[in-house]
Motif scaffolding. Structure first.
Motif, PDB file in Angstrom:
ATOM      1  N   PRO A 276      -7.717 -60.953  23.184  1.00 28.02           N
ATOM      2  CA  PRO A 276      -7.540 -59.816  23.633  1.00 28.02           C
ATOM      3  C   PRO A 276      -6.533 -58.781  23.338  1.00 28.02           C
ATOM      4  O   PRO A 276      -5.573 -59.186  22.602  1.00 28.02           O
ATOM      5  CB  PRO A 276      -7.182 -60.193  25.147  1.00 28.02           C
ATOM      6  CG  PRO A 276      -6.385 -61.695  24.800  1.00 28.02           C
ATOM      7  CD  PRO A 276      -6.859 -61.991  23.695  1.00 28.02           C
ATOM      8  N   ILE A 277      -6.798 -57.468  23.382  1.00 26.51           N
ATOM      9  CA  ILE A 277      -5.651 -56.350  22.943  1.00 26.51           C
ATOM     10  C   ILE A 277      -5.265 -56.100  24.331  1.00 26.51           C
ATOM     11  O   ILE A 277      -5.930 -55.521  25.099  1.00 26.51           O
ATOM     12  CB  ILE A 277      -6.459 -55.198  22.296  1.00 26.51           C
ATOM     13  CG1 ILE A 277      -7.301 -55.675  21.077  1.00 26.51           C
ATOM     14  CG2 ILE A 277      -5.689 -54.040  21.821  1.00 26.51           C
ATOM     15  CD1 ILE A 277      -8.108 -54.460  20.392  1.00 26.51           C
ATOM     16  N   ILE A 278      -4.053 -56.320  24.448  1.00 30.15           N
ATOM     17  CA  ILE A 278      -3.198 -56.041  25.843  1.00 30.15           C
ATOM     18  C   ILE A 278      -2.273 -55.068  25.382  1.00 30.15           C
ATOM     19  O   ILE A 278      -1.259 -54.899  24.559  1.00 30.15           O
ATOM     20  CB  ILE A 278      -2.693 -56.964  26.111  1.00 30.15           C
ATOM     21  CG1 ILE A 278      -3.793 -58.382  26.491  1.00 30.15           C
ATOM     22  CG2 ILE A 278      -1.850 -56.943  27.686  1.00 30.15           C
ATOM     23  CD1 ILE A 278      -3.396 -59.678  27.080  1.00 30.15           C
ATOM     24  N   ILE A 279      -2.491 -53.743  26.324  1.00 29.94           N
ATOM     25  CA  ILE A 279      -1.397 -52.475  26.230  1.00 29.94           C
ATOM     26  C   ILE A 279      -0.854 -52.148  27.732  1.00 29.94           C
ATOM     27  O   ILE A 279      -1.610 -52.076  28.724  1.00 29.94           O
ATOM     28  CB  ILE A 279      -1.741 -51.502  25.826  1.00 29.94           C
ATOM     29  CG1 ILE A 279      -2.447 -51.616  24.147  1.00 29.94           C
ATOM     30  CG2 ILE A 279      -1.137 -50.291  25.738  1.00 29.94           C
ATOM     31  CD1 ILE A 279      -3.355 -50.599  23.551  1.00 29.94           C
ATOM     32  N   ASN A 280       0.428 -52.240  27.981  1.00 32.23           N
ATOM     33  CA  ASN A 280       0.838 -52.252  29.103  1.00 32.23           C
ATOM     34  C   ASN A 280       0.370 -53.306  30.007  1.00 32.23           C
ATOM     35  O   ASN A 280      -0.052 -52.632  31.426  1.00 32.23           O
ATOM     36  CB  ASN A 280       0.701 -50.699  29.691  1.00 32.23           C
ATOM     37  CG  ASN A 280       1.537 -49.831  28.723  1.00 32.23           C
ATOM     38  OD1 ASN A 280       2.346 -50.036  28.116  1.00 32.23           O
ATOM     39  ND2 ASN A 280       1.259 -48.549  28.642  1.00 32.23           N
ATOM     40  N   ASN A 281       0.225 -54.420  29.869  1.00 32.35           N
ATOM     41  CA  ASN A 281      -0.221 -55.469  31.122  1.00 32.35           C
ATOM     42  C   ASN A 281      -1.696 -55.231  31.148  1.00 32.35           C
ATOM     43  O   ASN A 281      -2.311 -55.703  32.180  1.00 32.35           O
ATOM     44  CB  ASN A 281       0.697 -55.552  31.926  1.00 32.35           C
ATOM     45  CG  ASN A 281       1.995 -56.078  31.737  1.00 32.35           C
ATOM     46  OD1 ASN A 281       2.054 -57.043  30.840  1.00 32.35           O
ATOM     47  ND2 ASN A 281       2.947 -55.570  32.467  1.00 32.35           N
ATOM     48  N   GLU A 282      -2.434 -54.440  30.342  1.00 32.42           N
ATOM     49  CA  GLU A 282      -3.933 -54.069  30.696  1.00 32.42           C
ATOM     50  C   GLU A 282      -4.871 -54.528  29.675  1.00 32.42           C
ATOM     51  O   GLU A 282      -4.547 -54.185  28.270  1.00 32.42           O
ATOM     52  CB  GLU A 282      -4.014 -52.577  31.141  1.00 32.42           C
ATOM     53  CG  GLU A 282      -5.525 -52.311  31.347  1.00 32.42           C
ATOM     54  CD  GLU A 282      -6.021 -50.990  31.827  1.00 32.42           C
ATOM     55  OE1 GLU A 282      -6.918 -50.425  31.854  1.00 32.42           O
ATOM     56  OE2 GLU A 282      -4.599 -50.100  31.626  1.00 32.42           O
TER      57      GLU A 282
END
Length: 638
Positions: A276-282
């Motif tokens: 997964p690509i996770i940015i700012n816990n999203e």
């Protein structure tokens, strides 16, 4: 870098001429055309085809052209004060003023009417035809008009006085500088994109990236070939369009990687990794890599065969945690020693990482491309150790391999051999090792010839080798042959600055290995880890954390931590066990490390000092209530 190439469009000759003049000063190539509004679209497209990197235009022309080209378009700014100046000038010709603009309406018309004592009418046009029809139909109603170069030219056809809006030299220069910056930025981004494309297309794995909706944003050539899919001919595909049975899209909802998943696509088997690509816990997307399972099996077999022979040093300096001053000093010295071929002796307690250090030395040396052979001298009997080290000829002893077998010294030729726990070798093995070090040659068991070798020797001991010499358990002459250079790895208790980064590294690696989310140990419990003396050193710490992450759920559980931390002390006896019960910041608690005092006495005194209040006693002793209850039951203090 080649010169920036820009394009400028305007029916205002003064604007085009001034832009060209400034472009020459700034060493910028400029393609220019005296054209505006609808006629500018085709010209802008031709400029793009001829290599223009950014187009410059003004007002309505900019609005019409912007969506018709694939390169950036910057608009020359027209300030409010410039428009007000033109309106004031137009008011000299009468009160009825027409203001022509494109796509954008100007606010505050009522205020301007009152300010200049005029009747200002604003007309917003969408294209040239709208503007021409407006002027030809209503020109007789107005005393003057304010507008751009194109609308001013039409007004003159109907003898309508026109005040043309002008762009200042400062605004032209500023726009030119901005366009140059945009062009340079785009060049860097194109270079970066091209570089990434070459890298992605050059890897042997298939790579597919997709957004949060599962729509594919990138797919490399290898993926297209493996899946028999023309990824360049078809666009706007979704992940499930080409891999309908894959588990890859599950990472979008779960946010957890799926590693080494074997999946079938048609008649072919592939090994997939979904990340997964996770940015700012999203989770905003994912990346899937995969390769043909048959190739994986073949490559893995070759790697396993190489590793089974012990010919590869898999650790290097990046695997070492060196935050403490002691370890920084050790690494500095290790780097210096790596540049030589002299024999190296590594000293350190069990579990301090002697082999990791030996492999790092090898990988830093000029022998890094050559074999690295490792053997634990304490793990084999004397006879077996000799046959492994020096090899044997066919028929040398009962059960010897047909054709004989080369020893590890021969396999390590031109590379490095690591002799771990050399302190455990017998006097006979030590005698043979001394000859190898002196003569740089080996003779197989049962052979009548010698084999010259070029090997760097790194030895390690978990005891003080000089004491073994003094106790006549280790040959003095061999000790001095080995102890040309030496590195002493400090125990973990003497480099506690390394403990937090070690914990973070192990938790991250263990979480990935066991497919668990890495937990975070609070500072208070990290202090407990620092208070323990870690007789098993880094290896014991790693084992402790592995047990913690396997027993704990996704979040840190203090009770579980306390339980397995207390067991560290239960495995030992004497003063070491008592350290867990010591409360150094509480002067009322007796020091259980004093000779003759036992855990039972320490617990009894603590209970009496708190009036047998279990919670307060547990806090005083620094243990959990469960551990305190177990010890009270064990010692009959309940």
């Amino acid at each position: 870098m080649s010169r920036i190439k820009l394009g400028v469009l305007s029916s205002a000759q003064s604007l085009v001429d001034k832009t060209r003049e400034l472009a020459i000063e700034k060493n910028i190539d400029l393609i220019s055309a005296y054209v505006g509004l609808d006629g500018a679209i085709q010209v802008a497209q031709e400029m793009e085809a001829n290599g223009a990197e950014v187009i410059l235009a003004r007002g309505g022309t900019a609005a019409l052209v912007r969506n018709k080209i694939n390169i950036p378009l910057l608009s020359f700014p027209l300030s409010t004060i410039d428009i007000l100046t033109c309106i004031k000038e137009a008011a000299q010709y009468g009160r009825n003023i027409l203001l022509v603009s494109f796509h954008k309406k100007m606010n505050g018309i009522e205020f301007l009417n009152e300010l200049f004592n005029i009747r200002l009418t604003q007309s917003v046009c969408e294209n040239f035809n709208d503007m021409q029809q407006l002027i030809s139909t209503h020109y007789h109603k107005y005393d003057a008009m304010v507008g751009g170069a194109t609308s001013s030219a039409v007004a003159k056809q109907y003898a309508l006085t026109s005040i043309e809006t002008q762009t200042s030299e400062e605004a032209i220069e500023s726009t030119l500088d901005s366009a140059s910056s945009v062009a340079q930025y785009n060049r860097r981004e194109q270079e970066k994109s091209h570089r990434y494309s070459l890298i992605i297309d050059g890897v042997s794995d298939g790579v597919i990236a997709y957004d949060r909706d599962g729509k594919i944003t990138l797919i490399n050539d290898t993926a297209g070939k493996l899946l028999k899919f023309d990824h360049q001919a078809e666009t706007d595909n979704f992940f499930l369009d080409i891999l309908p049975s894959s588990t890859g899209v599950n990472v979008l909802s779960a946010g957890v990687p799926i590693e080494d998943k074997i999946e079938r696509v048609g008649n072919d088997l592939f090994v997939f990794n979904h990340i997964p690509i996770i940015i700012n816990n999203e989770t905003v997307g994912g990346v899937t890599t995969f390769k043909d399972a048959s190739n994986v099996i073949e490559i893995e077999g070759e790697i396993r065969r190489s590793l089974s022979r012990g010919l590869i040093a898999k650790y290097d300096l990046s695997n070492m945690v060196c935050e403490s001053p002691e370890m920084r000093k050790l690494v500095k010295r290790m780097r210096r020693f790596s540049s030589t071929d002299s024999t190296l002796l590594i000293l350190g307690e069990t579990g301090t990482g002697k082999e990791l250090l030996a492999q790092s030395v090898h990988n830093l040396s000029n022998r890094s491309k050559q074999p690295f052979v490792s053997i634990n001298c304490a793990a084999l009997s004397e006879e077996l150790l000799q046959s492994e080290l020096f090899g044997y000829e066919e028929g040398a002893f009962t059960g010897s391999k047909k054709g004989g077998k080369p020893g590890l010294f021969e396999l390590a030729h031109n590379g490095t051999i690591f002799l771990d726990e050399i302190n455990a070798t017998s006097q006979n093995v030590q005698r043979h090792l001394l000859r190898v070090l002196q003569e740089k040659e080996v003779m197989r068991i049962g052979a009548d010839r010698i084999t010259p070798i070029n090997v760097r020797i790194i030895a390690a001991s978990n005891t003080e080798l000089i004491e073994e010499v003094n106790n006549r358990k280790f040959r003095e002459d061999l000790f001095f042959r080995l102890n040309v250079l030496n590195l002493r790895i400090p125990p973990l208790r003497d480099r506690l600055d390394d403990l937090p980064p070690l914990v973070d590294t192990f938790l991250r690696d263990l979480g990935r290995r066991h497919k668990r989310k890495p937990i975070i140990i609070p500072l208070t419990h990290m202090q407990l880890l620092r208070s323990y003396h870690w007789p098993g050193n880094v290896r014991q710490l790693q084992n402790f954390l592995e047990r913690l992450i396997l027993i704990t759920d996704d979040t840190f559980e203090p009770a579980v931590f306390d339980e397995i931390f207390d067991e560290l002390f239960e495995y030992q006896t004497g003063p070491v066990q008592s350290e867990r019960l010591r409360a150094p910041n509480n002067p009322t608690v007796p020091d259980p490390g004093t000779a003759g005092k036992t855990d039972r006495e320490t617990i009894r005194q603590a209970l009496e000092s708190t009036g047998y209040h279990r919670t307060k006693t547990a806090e005083t002793l620094g243990v959990s209530r469960t551990t305190l209850w177990k010890k009270m039951k064990k010692y009959g203090l309940s």
